[in-house]
Design an enzyme around this catalytic site. Sequence first.
Site, PDB file in Angstrom:
ATOM      1  CG  ASN A   1      98.532  53.574  35.605  1.00 19.93           C
ATOM      2  OD1 ASN A   1      99.628  53.120  35.314  1.00 19.93           O
ATOM      3  ND2 ASN A   1      97.921  54.454  34.871  1.00 19.93           N
TER       4      ASN A   1
ATOM      5  NE  ARG B   1     100.294  60.643  41.016  1.00 16.06           N
ATOM      6  CZ  ARG B   1      99.003  60.986  40.906  1.00 16.06           C
ATOM      7  NH1 ARG B   1      98.581  62.127  41.391  1.00 16.06           N
ATOM      8  NH2 ARG B   1      98.159  60.203  40.314  1.00 16.06           N
TER       9      ARG B   1
ATOM     10  CE  LYS C   1      99.516  45.115  43.214  1.00 17.08           C
ATOM     11  NZ  LYS C   1      99.589  46.395  43.941  1.00 17.08           N
TER      12      LYS C   1
ATOM     13  N   PRO D   1      99.841  39.047  45.569  1.00 22.37           N
ATOM     14  CG  PRO D   1      99.776  40.955  46.880  1.00 22.37           C
ATOM     15  CD  PRO D   1     100.240  39.551  46.893  1.00 22.37           C
TER      16      PRO D   1
ATOM     17  CG  ASP E   1     103.756  44.641  41.535  1.00 24.55           C
ATOM     18  OD1 ASP E   1     104.222  43.496  41.715  1.00 24.55           O
ATOM     19  OD2 ASP E   1     104.458  45.654  41.630  1.00 24.55           O
TER      20      ASP E   1
END
Length: 271
Positions: free
Chosen positions: A123, A128, A208, A225, A227
């Site tokens: 998330n 970042r 994930k 994975p 996402d």
Amino acid sequence: MTYFIEEGNIVLTEPVFDLDQTLDCGQAFRWRRLLGGSYAGYAGNHFLHIGARSGAVVFFDTSEEDFLGLWAPYFDLATDYEALKACFCADETMRAACAYAGGLRLLRQDPWEALISFILSQNNNIQRIKGIIERLCELFGGRFPAPGELAALNDQALAPLRAGFRTRYLQDAAKQVTDGAVDLDAVAAAPLDQARAMLMQICGVGEKVADCVLLYGFYRTDAFPKDVWMKRVMERFYPGGLPACALRHAGIAQQYLFHYIRTCTSIEGTR
DNA sequence: CGCCAGGACGCCC
DNA sequence: GGGCGTCATGGC
């Protein structure tokens, strides 16, 4: 693989790959793009400055020993991506993704670093994630911490990361890897399903994140994975599942599709 | 300001 | 098993 040595640099003429597609595509978070398009960054705690020059990839100030021992494995240079892409191109969408991101390579990263990186990815956005990892390394003088070093830090010490709710996930991962509850060597040796289950014992590691760690940190190219971006790909292009040509190396196919759907502006209706 | 980000978890049914 | 709110932070 063909290369020559020139003034302390390794000049790789074959295979050639794309630095933006490989180092800035969300699989590794410690590379910084410099003016002129070269990259500086780390794999583990090994520094590299890498650039492109007229159809070759240049490893600046790199010994032949480091190139062969560290960087050739990291950039997966022993794998024939042209053969892989030829296989993928049996499918129309995969053909488009390969045409768009054909210079991409899967990076074979350190398992521990991949574990921490993708715990932080949840998330979160790529910019970042990079910042949090950079601040984590700053706590250790620019080095990526070993499990025991990270386990020794309390909430207050980790506050400068501004990792939010992920801080306690980092602490749990560090603790379990340090005390042996999660054995990364055992993960490496286990079949995919068991390896995934081992990683998911860590708080904050779901399916994930576990698959990302297995793919990027353990080179399990059968891990896939899913996402938010890959869910969009599946919904739009593969409602019945991945095509056969992608299944054998689903993880690498996933990396092409991820970069394609996330950055190709000519795909409408999915972003 | 609101929306989203390479999700996981607890709770509900 | 699936659906939903919450979690902390910051880029856009």
